[in-house]
Scaffold this motif. Structure first.
Motif, PDB file in Angstrom:
ATOM      1  N   ALA A  71      -8.396 -13.915 -17.386  1.00 27.91           N
ATOM      2  CA  ALA A  71      -7.840 -12.941 -16.448  1.00 27.91           C
ATOM      3  C   ALA A  71      -6.478 -12.432 -16.892  1.00 27.91           C
ATOM      4  O   ALA A  71      -6.179 -11.238 -16.750  1.00 27.91           O
ATOM      5  CB  ALA A  71      -7.741 -13.562 -15.059  1.00 27.91           C
ATOM      6  N   ASN A 375     -10.153  -8.923 -10.479  1.00 33.33           N
ATOM      7  CA  ASN A 375     -10.193  -9.988 -11.474  1.00 33.33           C
ATOM      8  C   ASN A 375      -9.017 -10.941 -11.344  1.00 33.33           C
ATOM      9  O   ASN A 375      -9.146 -12.133 -11.655  1.00 33.33           O
ATOM     10  CB  ASN A 375     -10.259  -9.390 -12.879  1.00 33.33           C
ATOM     11  CG  ASN A 375     -11.660  -8.966 -13.249  1.00 33.33           C
ATOM     12  OD1 ASN A 375     -12.540  -9.782 -13.465  1.00 33.33           O
ATOM     13  ND2 ASN A 375     -11.894  -7.672 -13.296  1.00 33.33           N
ATOM     14  N   LEU A 379     -10.683 -14.386 -10.801  1.00 32.68           N
ATOM     15  CA  LEU A 379     -10.654 -15.116 -12.067  1.00 32.68           C
ATOM     16  C   LEU A 379      -9.362 -15.895 -12.277  1.00 32.68           C
ATOM     17  O   LEU A 379      -9.337 -16.819 -13.093  1.00 32.68           O
ATOM     18  CB  LEU A 379     -10.852 -14.151 -13.237  1.00 32.68           C
ATOM     19  CG  LEU A 379     -12.259 -13.585 -13.417  1.00 32.68           C
ATOM     20  CD1 LEU A 379     -12.285 -12.585 -14.563  1.00 32.68           C
ATOM     21  CD2 LEU A 379     -13.272 -14.695 -13.660  1.00 32.68           C
TER      22      LEU A 379
END
Length: 433
Positions: A71, A375, A379
């Protein structure tokens, strides 16, 4: 949206010179690219527990290695690449990105220690950063504005397809040949697909479908794009809704396989076989249903679509909580099947509405910022938050099903937060209609 804009959108040309069927081919190819993206990204959650045990990591340690490392570099690279996509060939960016992250997925399977694995995951993040913004902006120039929510929903079918591949197929390969083989199996096809994109996809003229004889707008610098989005309340609520939905749904999915392995004694292959069809069948079903709903004339006012998203997300939050409280694996799997469709339901309408809410010249950047936010939450924040809480709850006893269950519960409750942002976006879109 005022009457003049609505009239211009309605009068947009019905098909490109390339032909009406060709645009569906391009859409299908971009959908498959997205499927490979999701499969290569989320295969790591299928084999998360195997990686943790082999490398002797804590929950927060394996979260950093497999999610946060990817990420951080995704965030660093995605915005410059998106700005480039608003000025140069989006087709070429998609193809190069695909081949890069596919190669790094193969290298993940070849990694023999912590640092090699982290370097490979960083490479996957760098490669994936360019695909989604360029793909969605490219597809937007093959479909009229009122068709875009539907087209983006078809494109988003790649998500359940990729999740099924990354869970079920990868899980079976991991049970038979080890976790490294799963990465090798999923990485290789992307190299071939990248060549297909280069050889068969044509770059469309920008703004080709927005209005008769519309000319592409002058590219907007990234700093100005941020300022414009910040002042655009409907777009900001829509982007926040997507980011929190990703935190909630995809954050839970990231840890789901590890939880089922610990709580119910399942293998990676067994969890993949149980949850993989939920991604493919329930997820694809929800996506196709969304596409059908988006095509309905009654759903064309943005606020109606957003009300629907708010309601679905709020209701689906309940079984996501139930999955963690279920006393048996059968009930837990049933709860997973009940909430998993909602993590696909929002993707197409959200991106389609966002593409219509921002200037043509910053579509790639707007999508990149949205994907970046999602994200970061699913993530980086979700894996690390759950992993750290699990380590704290587990204490000296270490990671367990109980520590993971209660740390995941924090994520489950954020579904209600996401639903509120969809409702707030509906209010602001209503003021613009």
């Amino acid at each position: 949206m005022d009457d003049t804009q609505s009239a211009a959108l309605a009068e947009a040309p019905p098909a490109l010179a390339a032909g009406g069927s060709y645009r569906w081919y391009v859409l299908s190819v971009m959908m498959l690219v997205y499927a490979i993206n999701i499969a290569d990204r989320y295969v790591v959650s299928t084999v998360l527990e195997s990686i943790r045990l082999e490398l002797h990591l804590s929950d927060s340690g394996v979260a950093f290695l497999t999610g946060v490392a990817l990420a951080l570099f995704y965030v660093t690279v995605s915005l410059p690449v998106a700005a480039l996509a608003d000025r140069s060939s989006r087709r070429n960016i998609v193809a190069v990105s695909l081949m890069l992250w596919s190669a790094m997925t193969v290298f993940t399977g070849l990694a023999r220690n912590f640092w090699q694995l982290m370097a490979s995951r960083i490479g996957v993040g760098v490669g994936e950063s360019g695909a989604t913004p360029a793909s969605t902006a490219l597809v937007s120039d093959y479909f009229r504005p009122l068709e875009r929510p539907m087209a983006m929903t078809v494109w988003s079918l790649g998500s359940p397809l990729g999740a099924w591949i990354g869970a079920d197929i990868a899980g079976r390969v991991a049970d038979a040949h080890g976790w490294r083989a799963a990465f090798l199996t999923l990485g290789a096809p992307g190299l071939v697909m990248g060549l297909l994109v280069l050889l068969t996809v044509r770059e469309p003229r920008r703004a080709a479908m927005d209005a008769p004889k519309a000319e592409p707008e002058k590219a907007i610098p990234l700093a100005d794009a941020f300022r414009l989005l910040w002042r655009n309340r409907p777009a900001m609520h829509l982007m926040m809704a997507g980011a929190i939905t990703a935190l909630w749904g995809w954050g839970l999915v990231f840890w789901a396989n590890a939880y089922f392995i610990r709580a119910f004694g399942m293998t990676a292959g067994q969890t993949g076989a149980a949850l993989g069809p939920a991604y493919l069948v329930a997820g694809a079903g929800a996506t196709l249903l969304t596409s059908r709903i988006c095509a309905m004339k009654a759903m064309q006012p943005p606020r109606r679509m957003l009300w629907m998203l708010a309601g679905v997300t709020a209701l689906a939050t309940l079984p996501s909580i139930g999955m963690l409280l279920a006393p048996t694996k059968e009930i837990a799997i049933a709860m997973a099947w009940a909430f998993i469709p909602a993590i696909y339901f929002y993707v197409g309408p959200s991106i389609g509405l966002l593409q219509n809410a921002v200037p043509t010249a910053m579509r790639s950047q707007a999508t990149a910022i949205t994907v970046l936010m999602g994200n970061i939450t699913n993530l980086a924040i979700a894996p690390l938050l759950v992993g750290r809480l699990s380590d704290i709850i587990g204490g000296r006893a270490g990671a367990s099903a109980t520590s993971l269950r209660w740390s995941m519960m924090v994520l489950a409750l954020t579904g209600f937060w996401a639903a509120w942002h969809y409702w707030a976006a509906a209010k602001d879109f209503g003021k613009r209609e």
